[in-house]
Write a protein that holds these residues in place. Structure first.
Motif, PDB file in Angstrom:
ATOM      1  N   ALA A  77       1.333  -0.983   0.115  1.00 41.73           N
ATOM      2  CA  ALA A  77      -0.121  -0.295  -0.621  1.00 41.73           C
ATOM      3  C   ALA A  77       0.971   0.903  -0.143  1.00 41.73           C
ATOM      4  CB  ALA A  77      -1.074  -0.120   1.824  1.00 41.73           C
ATOM      5  N   ASP A  78       2.011   1.228   0.890  1.00 38.12           N
ATOM      6  CA  ASP A  78       3.026   2.510   1.292  1.00 38.12           C
ATOM      7  C   ASP A  78       3.194   2.370  -0.846  1.00 38.12           C
ATOM      8  OD1 ASP A  78       4.688   4.707   2.677  1.00 38.12           O
ATOM      9  OD2 ASP A  78       6.007   3.068   1.730  1.00 38.12           O
ATOM     10  N   ARG A  79       4.174   1.882  -1.151  1.00 37.13           N
ATOM     11  CA  ARG A  79       4.552   1.834  -2.486  1.00 37.13           C
ATOM     12  C   ARG A  79       3.497   2.065  -3.430  1.00 37.13           C
ATOM     13  NH1 ARG A  79       6.099  -1.732  -7.198  1.00 37.13           N
ATOM     14  NH2 ARG A  79       7.962  -0.113  -8.450  1.00 37.13           N
ATOM     15  N   ALA A  80       2.191   1.385  -3.693  1.00 34.66           N
ATOM     16  CA  ALA A  80       0.805   2.184  -4.247  1.00 34.66           C
ATOM     17  C   ALA A  80       0.788   4.222  -4.299  1.00 34.66           C
ATOM     18  CB  ALA A  80       0.005   1.058  -4.302  1.00 34.66           C
ATOM     19  N   ASN A  81       0.633   4.088  -2.720  1.00 35.56           N
ATOM     20  CA  ASN A  81       0.524   5.475  -2.446  1.00 35.56           C
ATOM     21  C   ASN A  81       1.482   6.236  -2.900  1.00 35.56           C
ATOM     22  OD1 ASN A  81      -1.817   4.780  -1.052  1.00 35.56           O
ATOM     23  ND2 ASN A  81      -1.205   4.475   0.571  1.00 35.56           N
TER      24      ASN A  81
END
Length: 400
Positions: free
Chosen positions: A289-293
């Motif tokens: 999720a952090d990378r997607a953000n």
């Protein structure tokens, strides 16, 4: 007949079968000197070791009290080099006699395992036809009539495939035959049962996925649409569903084309974040999720988040280069960029040494998977290219 006699009769009928293995496969291979071979299974294109078979009296044998899942299995020699594939269907007690590993026509199956025997016959026919077609294709410029011969061979193979099916419609051999039938891109997934976990037991699924998605345009919306269609075809088969999700995650984690970040974001948001998937921990989900953000801020056309005095630079183009002092490749790419700059004074090079900056989570903020990492920005600091090699920067500049 008395009740006691009936009990004894049942006892003497059943007891001999208690000692019979559910699986008893014996392989006799001519001119084979290895004392061992490896028995493996497929999961997509990946080979998974099952057992070591030792040569005893000229026979390699695999026995088990528990039936194997139906699928395509593999024998490899002591150097882990593939020898032959074996289709294992419902009947798992048979002998395979191989006179020549390079000739499927020389392989005989003894025992009541028609699916296994038919698979070897089918592969022999496929290889024979493919060799004939390749020879004819090489001479079509001189012999146009070869086109008709090629079509005839393809029809012949199609008809032969049908003769190799067995009566049981849900048999594995029937599924394999339907799956290998050629299709155009518009009906590419017809007769390919993504709702059946057995489809994972041979490499065809990976080959089809690669072929299909490599032939799609580099449009993230279309790719996401096709991904959704395929995953919907898995129905209630969680095993295939999760396999596809992980396949797409890995394929588009670092995509071939720089404008496909939306595919990774889509996979994370629509599948990993919404589904209960086996062996996916909360820590893994947080990292995804952090990378997607962060990727939302790094897509082509987005304004690169400011670093240092980047926004104060006035230039038609800026090459932002994230590098490591110990990276030899970084030094090589840096020299190429300097050469390009000498030909393109409208470009400024903005180097960022990743270990000298005090910015927290630098690698995450700018999705630095490896060094050097090059972004090319326009005069307004919008990203026009990323994840490219230094020599490609000049191509970007010349396109304007």
């Amino acid at each position: 007949m008395s009740k006691i006699n009936k009990i004894f009769l049942i006892f003497f009928i059943v007891i001999p079968y208690w000692g019979i293995s559910q699986v008893n496969m014996r392989f006799i291979i001519d001119n084979q000197e290895d004392s061992i071979v490896y028995f493996c299974k497929y999961r997509g294109a990946k080979k998974i070791f099952i057992d070591t078979l030792t040569l005893k009296k000229g026979v390699y044998q695999y026995k088990s009290g528990k039936k194997l899942p139906e699928g395509i299995y593999l024998l490899s020699n002591s150097k882990n080099f593939p020898m032959t594939e074996i289709l294992v269907g419902k009947k798992q007690r048979f002998r395979v006699i191989i006179n020549d590993l390079d000739n499927n026509n020389s392989i005989k199956v003894k025992g009541h395992a028609k699916e296994t025997a038919n698979y070897f016959k089918l592969m022999a026919k496929v290889m024979q036809n493919e060799a004939s077609i390749a020879a004819l294709e090489n001479e079509t410029a001189y012999y146009p009539e070869n086109i008709g011969k090629i079509d005839s061979l393809k029809r012949d193979l199609s008809a032969y495939r049908e003769t190799m099916k067995i009566r049981r419609k849900d048999s594995f051999i029937n599924m394999v035959i339907n799956s290998i039938a050629p299709h155009d891109l518009h009906n590419y997934w017809d007769n390919f049962p993504l709702d059946d976990a057995r489809i994972l037991t041979y490499p065809l699924i990976d080959n089809k996925l690669e072929t299909y998605f490599n032939n799609l345009s580099d449009d993230a919306k279309q790719i996401n649409k096709e991904i959704d269609k395929l995953i919907a075809k898995t129905g209630d088969c969680v095993e295939v569903r999760d396999y596809l999700i992980w396949y797409f995650y890995n394929k588009y984690y670092y995509p071939k084309y720089m404008n496909l970040d939306d595919v990774y974001i889509h996979i994370v948001d629509e599948y990993f974040m919404k589904l209960d998937m086996e062996n996916v921990t909360e820590t893994m989900l947080n990292i995804m999720a952090d990378r997607a953000n962060h990727l939302e801020n790094l897509k082509i056309g987005a304004k690169l988040p400011e670093i240092g005095n980047l926004y104060s630079i006035e230039s038609s183009y800026i090459s932002v280069v994230f590098y490591d002092q110990t990276c030899k490749k970084c030094a090589q790419e840096g020299r190429i960029l300097e050469e390009i700059k000498s030909r393109h004074p409208e470009m400024v090079i903005f180097p960022v040494e990743i270990n000298s900056t005090d910015i927290k989570n630098l690698t995450s903020l700018y999705d630095i998977q490896t060094t050097p990492m090059i972004y090319v920005l326009d005069k307004d600091k919008h990203i026009i290219a990323k994840r490219i090699k230094a020599k490609q920067v000049e191509l970007i500049l010349n396109m304007d």
